[in-house]
Design a protein around this motif. Structure first.
Motif, PDB file in Angstrom:
ATOM      1  N   LYS A  27     131.846 -16.565  22.086  1.00 22.71           N
ATOM      2  CA  LYS A  27     131.901 -18.011  21.876  1.00 22.71           C
ATOM      3  C   LYS A  27     130.664 -18.485  21.115  1.00 22.71           C
ATOM      4  CE  LYS A  27     132.396 -22.432  24.307  1.00 22.71           C
ATOM      5  NZ  LYS A  27     132.493 -23.084  25.639  1.00 22.71           N
ATOM      6  N   GLN A  28     129.499 -17.946  21.465  1.00 24.08           N
ATOM      7  CA  GLN A  28     128.270 -18.321  20.780  1.00 24.08           C
ATOM      8  C   GLN A  28     128.298 -17.876  19.310  1.00 24.08           C
ATOM      9  OE1 GLN A  28     126.392 -20.367  22.692  1.00 24.08           O
ATOM     10  NE2 GLN A  28     128.026 -19.829  24.129  1.00 24.08           N
ATOM     11  N   ILE A  29     128.934 -16.747  19.050  1.00 27.44           N
ATOM     12  CA  ILE A  29     129.090 -16.282  17.672  1.00 27.44           C
ATOM     13  C   ILE A  29     130.030 -17.217  16.916  1.00 27.44           C
ATOM     14  CG2 ILE A  29     129.985 -14.420  16.202  1.00 27.44           C
ATOM     15  CD1 ILE A  29     129.078 -12.431  18.367  1.00 27.44           C
ATOM     16  N   ALA A  30     131.147 -17.570  17.564  1.00 24.16           N
ATOM     17  CA  ALA A  30     132.137 -18.452  16.928  1.00 24.16           C
ATOM     18  C   ALA A  30     131.549 -19.819  16.615  1.00 24.16           C
ATOM     19  CB  ALA A  30     133.362 -18.603  17.834  1.00 24.16           C
ATOM     20  N   GLU A  31     130.682 -20.324  17.490  1.00 24.84           N
ATOM     21  CA  GLU A  31     130.104 -21.654  17.303  1.00 24.84           C
ATOM     22  C   GLU A  31     128.866 -21.638  16.414  1.00 24.84           C
ATOM     23  OE1 GLU A  31     129.448 -23.108  21.249  1.00 24.84           O
ATOM     24  OE2 GLU A  31     131.577 -23.571  21.582  1.00 24.84           O
ATOM     25  N   GLY A  32     128.452 -20.441  15.997  1.00 25.73           N
ATOM     26  CA  GLY A  32     127.337 -20.339  15.062  1.00 25.73           C
ATOM     27  C   GLY A  32     125.966 -20.288  15.697  1.00 25.73           C
ATOM     28  N   ARG A  33     125.910 -20.285  17.023  1.00 28.16           N
ATOM     29  CA  ARG A  33     124.602 -20.178  17.684  1.00 28.16           C
ATOM     30  C   ARG A  33     124.010 -18.798  17.463  1.00 28.16           C
ATOM     31  NH1 ARG A  33     123.300 -19.871  24.126  1.00 28.16           N
ATOM     32  NH2 ARG A  33     121.084 -19.433  23.898  1.00 28.16           N
ATOM     33  N   TYR A  34     124.861 -17.767  17.592  1.00 26.74           N
ATOM     34  CA  TYR A  34     124.459 -16.410  17.243  1.00 26.74           C
ATOM     35  C   TYR A  34     125.067 -16.106  15.880  1.00 26.74           C
ATOM     36  CZ  TYR A  34     123.368 -15.649  22.230  1.00 26.74           C
ATOM     37  OH  TYR A  34     122.860 -15.728  23.503  1.00 26.74           O
ATOM     38  N   GLN A  35     124.247 -15.804  14.920  1.00 26.27           N
ATOM     39  CA  GLN A  35     124.732 -15.503  13.582  1.00 26.27           C
ATOM     40  C   GLN A  35     124.404 -14.065  13.213  1.00 26.27           C
ATOM     41  OE1 GLN A  35     123.948 -18.361  10.544  1.00 26.27           O
ATOM     42  NE2 GLN A  35     124.354 -20.113  11.875  1.00 26.27           N
ATOM     43  N   PRO A  36     125.098 -13.513  12.208  1.00 29.19           N
ATOM     44  CA  PRO A  36     124.820 -12.135  11.798  1.00 29.19           C
ATOM     45  C   PRO A  36     123.330 -11.911  11.581  1.00 29.19           C
ATOM     46  CG  PRO A  36     126.759 -12.937  10.670  1.00 29.19           C
ATOM     47  CD  PRO A  36     126.200 -14.112  11.423  1.00 29.19           C
ATOM     48  N   GLY A  37     122.810 -10.863  12.211  1.00 32.80           N
ATOM     49  CA  GLY A  37     121.396 -10.554  12.109  1.00 32.80           C
ATOM     50  C   GLY A  37     120.568 -11.070  13.267  1.00 32.80           C
ATOM     51  N   ASP A  38     121.136 -11.994  14.064  1.00 33.51           N
ATOM     52  CA  ASP A  38     120.404 -12.525  15.220  1.00 33.51           C
ATOM     53  C   ASP A  38     120.337 -11.484  16.331  1.00 33.51           C
ATOM     54  OD1 ASP A  38     120.029 -14.899  13.936  1.00 33.51           O
ATOM     55  OD2 ASP A  38     121.518 -16.020  15.090  1.00 33.51           O
ATOM     56  N   ARG A  39     119.207 -11.448  17.007  1.00 39.48           N
ATOM     57  CA  ARG A  39     119.034 -10.506  18.111  1.00 39.48           C
ATOM     58  C   ARG A  39     119.595 -11.096  19.398  1.00 39.48           C
ATOM     59  NH1 ARG A  39     113.373  -8.433  20.862  1.00 39.48           N
ATOM     60  NH2 ARG A  39     114.309  -6.847  22.200  1.00 39.48           N
ATOM     61  N   ILE A  40     120.292 -10.254  20.161  1.00 40.97           N
ATOM     62  CA  ILE A  40     120.789 -10.642  21.479  1.00 40.97           C
ATOM     63  C   ILE A  40     119.800 -10.101  22.501  1.00 40.97           C
ATOM     64  CG2 ILE A  40     122.712 -10.545  23.106  1.00 40.97           C
ATOM     65  CD1 ILE A  40     123.458 -11.921  20.523  1.00 40.97           C
ATOM     66  N   VAL A  41     119.056 -10.987  23.138  1.00 42.98           N
ATOM     67  CA  VAL A  41     118.033 -10.565  24.100  1.00 42.98           C
ATOM     68  C   VAL A  41     118.643 -10.520  25.498  1.00 42.98           C
ATOM     69  CG1 VAL A  41     115.741 -11.025  25.028  1.00 42.98           C
ATOM     70  CG2 VAL A  41     116.273 -11.637  22.659  1.00 42.98           C
ATOM     71  N   GLU A  42     118.719  -9.320  26.030  1.00 41.17           N
ATOM     72  CA  GLU A  42     119.377  -9.087  27.325  1.00 41.17           C
ATOM     73  C   GLU A  42     118.762  -9.920  28.446  1.00 41.17           C
ATOM     74  OE1 GLU A  42     119.309  -5.348  30.256  1.00 41.17           O
ATOM     75  OE2 GLU A  42     120.122  -4.878  28.277  1.00 41.17           O
ATOM     76  N   THR A  43     117.449  -9.915  28.555  1.00 47.59           N
ATOM     77  CA  THR A  43     116.784 -10.640  29.641  1.00 47.59           C
ATOM     78  C   THR A  43     116.991 -12.152  29.510  1.00 47.59           C
ATOM     79  OG1 THR A  43     114.734 -10.586  28.343  1.00 47.59           O
ATOM     80  CG2 THR A  43     115.024  -8.894  30.038  1.00 47.59           C
ATOM     81  N   GLN A  44     116.933 -12.633  28.296  1.00 49.01           N
ATOM     82  CA  GLN A  44     117.108 -14.062  28.045  1.00 49.01           C
ATOM     83  C   GLN A  44     118.521 -14.505  28.390  1.00 49.01           C
ATOM     84  OE1 GLN A  44     115.746 -15.418  24.157  1.00 49.01           O
ATOM     85  NE2 GLN A  44     117.401 -16.911  24.086  1.00 49.01           N
ATOM     86  N   LEU A  45     119.498 -13.684  28.009  1.00 52.51           N
ATOM     87  CA  LEU A  45     120.903 -14.008  28.272  1.00 52.51           C
ATOM     88  C   LEU A  45     121.199 -13.979  29.771  1.00 52.51           C
ATOM     89  CD1 LEU A  45     123.470 -14.757  26.781  1.00 52.51           C
ATOM     90  CD2 LEU A  45     123.990 -12.323  26.549  1.00 52.51           C
ATOM     91  N   ALA A  46     120.610 -13.003  30.470  1.00 54.14           N
ATOM     92  CA  ALA A  46     120.806 -12.909  31.919  1.00 54.14           C
ATOM     93  C   ALA A  46     120.241 -14.146  32.616  1.00 54.14           C
ATOM     94  CB  ALA A  46     120.135 -11.646  32.445  1.00 54.14           C
ATOM     95  N   LYS A  47     119.085 -14.585  32.165  1.00 57.93           N
ATOM     96  CA  LYS A  47     118.461 -15.776  32.739  1.00 57.93           C
ATOM     97  C   LYS A  47     119.288 -17.022  32.447  1.00 57.93           C
ATOM     98  CE  LYS A  47     114.055 -18.297  32.864  1.00 57.93           C
ATOM     99  NZ  LYS A  47     112.658 -18.371  32.329  1.00 57.93           N
ATOM    100  N   GLU A  48     119.792 -17.112  31.231  1.00 56.93           N
ATOM    101  CA  GLU A  48     120.600 -18.259  30.808  1.00 56.93           C
ATOM    102  C   GLU A  48     121.879 -18.382  31.628  1.00 56.93           C
ATOM    103  OE1 GLU A  48     122.998 -19.520  26.739  1.00 56.93           O
ATOM    104  OE2 GLU A  48     121.169 -18.324  26.572  1.00 56.93           O
ATOM    105  N   LEU A  49     122.482 -17.229  31.940  1.00 58.00           N
ATOM    106  CA  LEU A  49     123.742 -17.219  32.683  1.00 58.00           C
ATOM    107  C   LEU A  49     123.544 -17.077  34.196  1.00 58.00           C
ATOM    108  CD1 LEU A  49     125.833 -14.947  30.284  1.00 58.00           C
ATOM    109  CD2 LEU A  49     125.891 -17.435  30.466  1.00 58.00           C
ATOM    110  N   ASN A  50     122.272 -16.911  34.586  1.00 61.50           N
ATOM    111  CA  ASN A  50     121.938 -16.765  36.006  1.00 61.50           C
ATOM    112  C   ASN A  50     122.651 -15.575  36.637  1.00 61.50           C
ATOM    113  OD1 ASN A  50     120.563 -17.503  38.365  1.00 61.50           O
ATOM    114  ND2 ASN A  50     122.253 -18.785  39.080  1.00 61.50           N
TER     115      ASN A  50
END
Length: 228
Positions: A27-50
């Protein structure tokens, strides 16, 4: 028996959580928040989603396995730069596989399988929830693969994890949920009429249409990036 039941429930909950995280990333890719070349940070995503890092890591690995993300040694995981050729290759392959499956299913599907397909479509029609639609869509296509009665074909389809692109495709499509449900209704109609040629042809166009939209989506992303 009770312990086995709890184990199954635990595995199901784990799979659902992982699936929800995968959908969130798409969904984040579709909405343009994550774009090609952007890094997906595991720890940050885990914190964001609790959530813990384990299901996030599993979701990232699954998306990497289908080519949506890519891992780079000592750097992390990034949204993959997909070329038009990459997208056409992915979706043309799926279109050919599912076209053949639909043609076989039209001749081989049992009445019970056809009834299950219709039940899925009725559920799609009476449920306007996007996430639920994606789940039902994947179930429908898996059922068509089963109805084809070809273990080799189902193995190829499962191994390539082709249904994993469904969430992103449904997120960017110009079609409404009603339009998408109508497309599945048409596939079912041809299957129930045992019209193998039409079932295969319509399935091919159904999948290829998503591929064409994905090509357009990535072309627009690349254009916007050049304009910045």
């Amino acid at each position: 028996m009770e312990q086995k039941k709890k184990s199954v429930q635990k595995d199901t909950a784990k799979e659902t959580l992982r699936g929800n995280i995968k959908n969130y990333i798409q969904k984040q890719i579709a909405e343009g928040r994550y774009q090609p070349g952007d890094r997906i940070v595991e720890t940050q995503l885990a914190k964001e989603l609790n959530v813990s890092q384990a299901p996030v890591r599993e979701a990232i690995l699954e998306l990497s396995s289908i080519g949506m993300l890519e891992g780079k040694p000592y750097s992390g995981t990034f949204v993959r730069y997909l070329t038009i050729d990459d997208i056409e290759d992915i979706f043309h392959t799926r279109a050919f596989v599912e076209e053949y499956a639909a043609r076989r299913a039209a001749k081989r599907a049992t009445q019970q399988q056809l009834d299950e397909m219709e039940s899925l479509i009725l559920e799609m029609e009476h449920n306007g929830d996007f996430d639920k639609f994606v789940y039902l869509d994947e179930e429908f296509h898996a059922l068509v693969m089963d109805a084809a009665q070809s273990p080799a074909l189902k193995h190829i389809w499962s191994m390539l994890r082709m249904a994993e692109w469904t969430y992103l495709c449904a997120s960017i499509t110009k079609f409404s949920l009603k339009d998408l449900v109508d497309q599945h209704r048409m596939i079912y109609t041809y299957l129930s009429k045992r019209d193998d040629h039409s079932a295969g042809a319509y399935m091919f166009l159904h999948i290829k249409g998503f591929g064409d939209e994905m090509c357009q989506y990535y072309q627009e992303l690349q254009k916007k990036k050049r304009q910045k």
